[in-house]
Enzyme design. Structure first.
Site, PDB file in Angstrom:
ATOM      1  N   TYR A  99      -9.783  -0.475  11.519  1.00 31.54           N
ATOM      2  CA  TYR A  99     -11.083  -0.038  10.970  1.00 31.54           C
ATOM      3  C   TYR A  99     -11.510  -0.902   9.795  1.00 31.54           C
ATOM      4  O   TYR A  99     -12.587  -0.714   9.276  1.00 31.54           O
ATOM      5  CB  TYR A  99     -11.032   1.444  10.558  1.00 31.54           C
ATOM      6  CG  TYR A  99      -9.822   1.822   9.744  1.00 31.54           C
ATOM      7  CD1 TYR A  99      -9.769   1.552   8.380  1.00 31.54           C
ATOM      8  CD2 TYR A  99      -8.718   2.423  10.340  1.00 31.54           C
ATOM      9  CE1 TYR A  99      -8.655   1.874   7.637  1.00 31.54           C
ATOM     10  CE2 TYR A  99      -7.594   2.754   9.603  1.00 31.54           C
ATOM     11  CZ  TYR A  99      -7.559   2.466   8.251  1.00 31.54           C
ATOM     12  OH  TYR A  99      -6.446   2.778   7.522  1.00 31.54           O
ATOM     13  N   LYS A 100     -10.650  -1.836   9.361  1.00 24.49           N
ATOM     14  CA  LYS A 100     -11.019  -2.715   8.246  1.00 24.49           C
ATOM     15  C   LYS A 100     -11.751  -3.936   8.822  1.00 24.49           C
ATOM     16  O   LYS A 100     -12.868  -3.809   9.306  1.00 24.49           O
ATOM     17  CB  LYS A 100      -9.763  -3.073   7.440  1.00 24.49           C
ATOM     18  CG  LYS A 100      -9.203  -1.847   6.697  1.00 24.49           C
ATOM     19  CD  LYS A 100      -7.864  -2.082   6.029  1.00 24.49           C
ATOM     20  CE  LYS A 100      -7.401  -0.800   5.329  1.00 24.49           C
ATOM     21  NZ  LYS A 100      -5.982  -0.789   4.992  1.00 24.49           N
TER      22      LYS A 100
ATOM     23  N   PHE B 151       0.861  -1.183   0.000  1.00 25.52           N
ATOM     24  CA  PHE B 151       0.000   0.000   0.000  1.00 25.52           C
ATOM     25  C   PHE B 151       0.896   1.232   0.000  1.00 25.52           C
ATOM     26  O   PHE B 151       1.871   1.295   0.761  1.00 25.52           O
ATOM     27  CB  PHE B 151      -0.880  -0.037   1.248  1.00 25.52           C
ATOM     28  CG  PHE B 151      -1.986   0.979   1.246  1.00 25.52           C
ATOM     29  CD1 PHE B 151      -3.133   0.775   0.503  1.00 25.52           C
ATOM     30  CD2 PHE B 151      -1.878   2.130   2.001  1.00 25.52           C
ATOM     31  CE1 PHE B 151      -4.157   1.706   0.508  1.00 25.52           C
ATOM     32  CE2 PHE B 151      -2.905   3.068   2.017  1.00 25.52           C
ATOM     33  CZ  PHE B 151      -4.046   2.852   1.266  1.00 25.52           C
TER      34      PHE B 151
ATOM     35  N   ARG C  29     -13.113  -4.267  -6.355  1.00 29.43           N
ATOM     36  CA  ARG C  29     -12.647  -5.031  -5.193  1.00 29.43           C
ATOM     37  C   ARG C  29     -13.815  -5.353  -4.261  1.00 29.43           C
ATOM     38  O   ARG C  29     -14.648  -4.488  -3.977  1.00 29.43           O
ATOM     39  CB  ARG C  29     -11.609  -4.180  -4.476  1.00 29.43           C
ATOM     40  CG  ARG C  29     -10.895  -4.866  -3.356  1.00 29.43           C
ATOM     41  CD  ARG C  29      -9.772  -3.994  -2.860  1.00 29.43           C
ATOM     42  NE  ARG C  29     -10.283  -2.840  -2.112  1.00 29.43           N
ATOM     43  CZ  ARG C  29      -9.603  -2.194  -1.172  1.00 29.43           C
ATOM     44  NH1 ARG C  29      -8.379  -2.576  -0.874  1.00 29.43           N
ATOM     45  NH2 ARG C  29     -10.120  -1.177  -0.529  1.00 29.43           N
TER      46      ARG C  29
ATOM     47  N   ASP D 203       3.016  -5.941   7.634  1.00 33.00           N
ATOM     48  CA  ASP D 203       1.822  -5.109   7.742  1.00 33.00           C
ATOM     49  C   ASP D 203       0.611  -6.031   7.605  1.00 33.00           C
ATOM     50  O   ASP D 203       0.455  -6.725   6.588  1.00 33.00           O
ATOM     51  CB  ASP D 203       1.835  -4.035   6.654  1.00 33.00           C
ATOM     52  CG  ASP D 203       0.718  -3.023   6.836  1.00 33.00           C
ATOM     53  OD1 ASP D 203      -0.369  -3.426   7.327  1.00 33.00           O
ATOM     54  OD2 ASP D 203       0.906  -1.849   6.489  1.00 33.00           O
TER      55      ASP D 203
END
Ligand SMILES: *Cc1c(COP(=O)(O)O)cnc(C)c1O
Length: 398
Positions: A210-211, A114, A357, A185
């Site tokens: 938060y995912k 990312f 996605r 990560d």
């Protein structure tokens, strides 16, 4: 298993008519969060005021919540702490890793990482001014590029675009054999797939909450430091809350015990409270159960979409063991197609240049949801419903 996940689904507030396939970006709100945060506001902040740091255990929240996340990622109690954003935690982990390996100059990452991880590394390396190099290779080339020049790997386990999964244990072993460290990560791993940081012998791990962990927008990030290193690492962001004795107000910094030194400033208590409430949803499930269900859901989705939508090309690995808990399809007009899906209540997202996605979150998604999403996608593709001006205007957040 269906009963188990029917029970967890009931813990979440899912808006009427919505099939939510974006829990890999922002998890659905657990119903318990509102009342819990309100209680902290009224009974703690409202009534106890500053005494709540002790009386309500606010100061221990980063460790308490860290331990709960630790259970989901194979980290022992006392090895994970909370705070700040993931970008900051990446910076801290990388700075500490480089400090532990001072003669090496290469940070090895891949182009599936990312961007913020790469940006934070670029900023740190420029500040250090010691001639470090950020080496970015293709994901398949990481292993071949681990050599004696590498100070540390800095890898995201699950690719945010395609869901492709790295072999954490293998790459960490390879890194260690070459005298390098390994930073992982877990942004798309924590709460998505079983992770065993201890078994993989990872040195550092970081992630957001938060995912898949449903902690809410901007929920605090986590950082893990292997217990064998925790008393040795020098924290680059040496804030007072990571000091050995914050309330001694010494003029000189001394690192706190173990991973506590990775705390920086005042913990975000309301956000930690929301996250703590959200984590209750994981109490009665194992990550192996979540994984089995995630594979069932994503395999069903792929089969349905491939059958119904010949114009979409699978961008994720076809083998479920090689991907995380998301599935992506390539389509040149993917942005518009996602907007058309959202207009019909199926929420996925788009990642440039052409990735549609879809995230699979067993705690609150059913097989019927997945079938419905594939039916709606078929309608959009077969009837070119995406080909309308209102679906082509780009918003700030995609
Ligand atoms: C989501 C994500 C981030 C986000 O970082 P924030 O600082 O929380 O905005 C960082 N890294 C990876 C790999 C991600 O997937």
């Amino acid at each position: 298993m269906t009963d188990l996940f029917a029970r967890t689904r009931d813990l979440f507030r899912i808006p009427d008519g919505v099939v939510y396939l974006d829990g890999n970006s922002l998890g659905v709100m657990p119903k318990a969060v509102g009342a819990r945060v309100q209680k902290t506001i009224d009974a703690e902040w409202g009534e106890m005021l500053i005494t709540a740091w002790n009386k309500a255990g606010w100061m221990d929240m980063p460790a308490h919540v860290g331990d709960r996340i630790g259970r989901l990622i194979g980290a022992p109690a006392g090895s994970v702490t909370m705070g700040d954003t993931l970008s900051i935690k990446v910076y801290q982990a990388l700075a500490s890793a480089l400090d532990l390996n001072p003669t090496r100059k290469v940070v090895l990452s891949d182009n599936g990482n990312f961007p913020t991880d790469l940006y934070m590394a670029q900023g740190l390396l420029a500040s250090l001014g010691k001639g470090h190099e950020l080496k970015i290779v293709a994901p398949e080339e990481v292993e071949a590029n681990i050599d004696e020049s590498v100070a540390t790997l800095m890898i995201t386990e699950v690719d945010y675009r395609t869901g492709r999964l790295h072999d954490m244990k293998r790459l960490t072993q390879k890194a260690h054999a070459a005298g390098a460290l390994a930073i992982w990560d877990l942004a798309h791993s924590a709460g998505a797939i079983p992770v065993d940081l201890t078994g993989a012998d990872a040195d550092f791990a970081v992630g957001c909450t938060y995912k898949y962990l449903n902690g809410g927008p901007g929920a605090p990030a986590f950082i893990y430091v292997a217990p064998r290193l925790a008393e040795k690492v020098r924290p680059a962001l040496s804030g007072w809350i990571g000091h050995e004795a914050p309330f001694a107000f010494d003029l000189d910094y001394r690192p706190g015990k173990g991973v506590e030194r990775m705390r920086v400033g005042t913990p975000p208590i309301l956000a930690l409270t929301a996250l703590d409430a959200a984590l209750d949803a994981w109490d009665d499930v194992t990550m192996d159960q979540v994984r089995a269900r995630s594979i069932e859901l994503s395999e069903h989705f792929i089969a349905e979409v491939e059958r119904r939508c010949p114009d979409l090309e699978l961008a994720s690995p076809g083998d479920p063991m090689m991907r995380g808990s998301q599935v992506s399809f390539r389509f040149a007009e993917g942005y518009a197609a996602i907007q058309a899906l959202i207009a019909k209540g199926v929420i996925g997202d788009f990642r440039a240049p052409d990735i549609m996605r879809f995230g699979f979150t067993p705690l609150y998604l059913s097989l019927d949801d997945v079938t419905k999403a594939a039916e709606i996608l078929e309608d959009i593709m077969a009837n070119r419903l995406w080909d309308a001006p209102e679906f082509k205007a780009r918003s700030k957040v995609t």
